[in-house]
Design an enzyme around this catalytic site. Structure first.
Site, PDB file in Angstrom:
ATOM      1  N   ASP A   1      -3.837 -15.369   7.658  1.00 40.80           N
ATOM      2  CA  ASP A   1      -2.537 -15.873   7.208  1.00 40.80           C
ATOM      3  C   ASP A   1      -1.821 -16.667   8.298  1.00 40.80           C
ATOM      4  O   ASP A   1      -0.815 -17.330   8.034  1.00 40.80           O
ATOM      5  CB  ASP A   1      -1.652 -14.717   6.733  1.00 40.80           C
ATOM      6  CG  ASP A   1      -2.218 -14.080   5.467  1.00 40.80           C
ATOM      7  OD1 ASP A   1      -2.953 -14.768   4.726  1.00 40.80           O
ATOM      8  OD2 ASP A   1      -1.937 -12.897   5.221  1.00 40.80           O
TER       9      ASP A   1
ATOM     10  N   ARG B   1       0.829  -1.219   0.000  1.00 36.08           N
ATOM     11  CA  ARG B   1       0.000   0.000   0.000  1.00 36.08           C
ATOM     12  C   ARG B   1       0.854   1.256   0.000  1.00 36.08           C
ATOM     13  O   ARG B   1       0.487   2.273  -0.587  1.00 36.08           O
ATOM     14  CB  ARG B   1      -0.949  -0.037   1.203  1.00 36.08           C
ATOM     15  CG  ARG B   1      -2.097  -1.051   0.976  1.00 36.08           C
ATOM     16  CD  ARG B   1      -2.522  -1.703   2.242  1.00 36.08           C
ATOM     17  NE  ARG B   1      -3.711  -2.539   2.093  1.00 36.08           N
ATOM     18  CZ  ARG B   1      -3.687  -3.868   1.862  1.00 36.08           C
ATOM     19  NH1 ARG B   1      -2.528  -4.495   1.718  1.00 36.08           N
ATOM     20  NH2 ARG B   1      -4.821  -4.548   1.767  1.00 36.08           N
TER      21      ARG B   1
HETATM   22  C1  S3P Z   1      -4.010  -9.299   2.181  1.00 39.22           C
HETATM   23  C2  S3P Z   1      -5.242  -9.784   2.467  1.00 39.22           C
HETATM   24  C3  S3P Z   1      -5.535 -11.200   2.717  1.00 39.22           C
HETATM   25  C4  S3P Z   1      -4.268 -11.961   3.066  1.00 39.22           C
HETATM   26  C5  S3P Z   1      -3.150 -11.655   2.126  1.00 39.22           C
HETATM   27  C6  S3P Z   1      -2.817 -10.171   2.168  1.00 39.22           C
HETATM   28  C7  S3P Z   1      -3.841  -7.860   1.929  1.00 39.22           C
HETATM   29  O1  S3P Z   1      -6.097 -11.785   1.552  1.00 39.22           O
HETATM   30  O2  S3P Z   1      -4.523 -13.350   3.069  1.00 39.22           O
HETATM   31  O3  S3P Z   1      -1.996 -12.383   2.472  1.00 39.22           O
HETATM   32  O4  S3P Z   1      -2.693  -7.362   1.937  1.00 39.22           O
HETATM   33  O5  S3P Z   1      -4.856  -7.193   1.709  1.00 39.22           O
HETATM   34  P1  S3P Z   1      -7.672 -11.717   1.251  1.00 39.22           P
HETATM   35  O6  S3P Z   1      -8.038 -10.310   1.073  1.00 39.22           O
HETATM   36  O7  S3P Z   1      -7.860 -12.506  -0.009  1.00 39.22           O
HETATM   37  O8  S3P Z   1      -8.315 -12.381   2.440  1.00 39.22           O
END
Ligand code: S3P
Length: 450
Positions: A332, A27
């Protein structure tokens, strides 16, 4: 590729500083590129996924320099990206791919996004559907009712959206919020369960007109068409997901004590710590105070992303129920929590873990196969459409040959399981760890008392 051998550790101790949070890092690059001014990013995690986001914006002619873990992004403003000359490759980074779709939805040119072997099998309709409703023209590879990479997208002229998300996903939410920066008017996103809020926090620090609607749960509103201004400096606190592997290792190895410094303490990411404490873990968290210099926050991270130290000591764990409402806050960490559950007295139940099927790999399958092989008692139980996992702890674990399935979190979880199992554990391929945490094994070895 030679298998990686894990031998048991007697205990584990020391103080560590870990690379910055991967989600925050993506981000920071994206908003740095889309804002005015330069953004200096400190403690940037140098891993494959985050480097894919840097490379993508360099292809869009944003100047980004990096020296070790310090990155400078020379912002171009919301409308300063240049049409790429070829497809943008996001490797196996789902966050890069999905958040870029949100950015591309706002661009008045056509872009093609392509992905690596693993990401090419992950669902994209969840992002494409709301972006289409906003006015983006999207074509994707489709199979049955689902869509996958590659995706071509032509954006521009977006309208605002009111969107009730069917899945709890921070990547989907973030893609919509990024697209909403380009829409005329106010967009509203409603999540079924609150997910990580790094995009909202960082958008605020870049001056976006975004707020949580306190009258309605899990609702975020954002007004588009407002230029972003860089906060100049972002310090990225240590990735709590990377920290999870060390935390569980310290808990399950006897006579261990570790301190993780400057870790991210964002409440939307602290689910694993809450669960482990419930299981009886001795974990102490101290939040760093917000340091003010002449009335201003000297540290963007402490203002917009809380951070602090985490001290963990070996503990006797007991089983618990992890409810489906908790899953996004520890999504995660599920593989490493499954390892912790193998060392807990009694039953640990994980409710509503369906999303694990569509991560880098099917983590329900990979963790059940691996943990069963080394002697754990673990089952997948379906209740209607909902997937649950039940683990009966305290079964003796014995090292065997296991597989990473090319998934970084499965590999790191099995390394930790191997440290506490008897005998030798061999993992077929650990090169995948570089996706999020290339220095994992090196740091782990600094903590070992063999
Ligand atoms: C993330 C959101 C999660 C996570 C991924 C990173 C992010 O995924 O599992 O490792 O940085 O927004 P999802 O949005 O698919 O749940």
């Amino acid at each position: 590729m030679r298998p990686f051998i894990v031998k048991p550790f007697q205990s584990f101790s020391g103080t560590i500083l870990l690379p910055g949070d991967k989600s925050i890092a993506h981000r920071a690059i994206i908003l740095g590129a889309l804002s005015h001014g330069n953004t200096i990013i400190e403690n940037f995690p140098v891993n494959k996924d985050c480097l894919a986001t840097i490379a993508a914006f360099q292809k869009l002619r944003v100047k980004i320099t990096r020296k070790d873990n310090k990155v400078i992004v020379f912002g171009k403003g919301l409308h300063g990206l240049t049409k790429p000359t070829g497809p943008i490759f996001s490797g196996d980074s789902g966050t890069t791919f999905r958040l870029l779709l949100g950015v591309f939805a706002g661009q008045p040119f056509k872009s093609e996004l392509i992905a690596g072997r693993f990401l090419s099998r992950r669902p994209m309709l969840r992002v494409n559907a709301p972006l289409r409703l906003m006015g983006a023209d999207i074509k994707a590879y489709s199979l049955g009712a689902e869509e996958y990479p590659p995706v071509t997208i032509r954006g521009g002229d977006l309208g605002p959206i009111v969107y009730r998300m069917p899945v709890a996903s921070a990547q989907v939410k973030s893609a919509i919020l990024l697209a909403a920066l380009y829409a005329q008017g106010i967009s509203r996103v409603i999540e079924p369960i609150a997910t990580r809020d790094h995009t909202e926090r960082m958008l605020k620090s870049f001056g976006a007109d975004i707020k949580a609607d306190h009258r309605k749960p899990n609702t975020i509103t954002i007004r588009g068409n407002k230029e972003l201004v860089s906060p100049k400096k972002i310090y990225i606190p240590a990735d709590i997901s990377s920290a999870g592997f060390f935390i569980v290792a310290a808990l399950i190895l006897p006579h261990s004590k570790i301190c993780i410094r400057k870790a991210s303490l964002n409440p939307t990411r602290m689910g694993a710590i809450r669960v482990l404490k419930r299981m009886g873990a001795d974990i102490k968290v101290t939040k760093s105070p917000l340091r003010l210099r002449s009335g201003q926050a000297s540290h963007q991270a402490t203002k917009y992303e809380p951070m602090g130290d985490i001290i963990v000591k070996s503990s006797r764990l007991k089983g618990t129920l992890i409810k489906k409402e908790e899953i996004p806050s520890l999504i995660d960490e599920l593989p490493i929590l499954m390892v912790a559950a193998c060392f807990a007295k009694g039953l640990t139940a994980f409710q509503g873990v369906d999303e694990l099927r569509v991560k880098e790999t099917d983590r329900i399958k990979s963790m059940i196969e691996n943990l069963s092989k080394i002697g754990a008692k673990i089952q997948n139980l379906k209740a209607g459409k909902m997937e649950n996992i039940i683990i009966e702890g305290e079964k003796p674990l014995r090292g065997k040959r296991v597989r990473s399935f090319g998934d970084h979190r499965t590999a790191m979880s099995m390394v930790v399981a191997g440290l506490a199992a008897s005998g030798q554990t061999s993992i077929d391929d650990v090169s995948c760890i570089a996706k999020s945490f290339p220095d994992f094994l090196k740091i782990l070895n600094t903590l070992s008392n063999k």
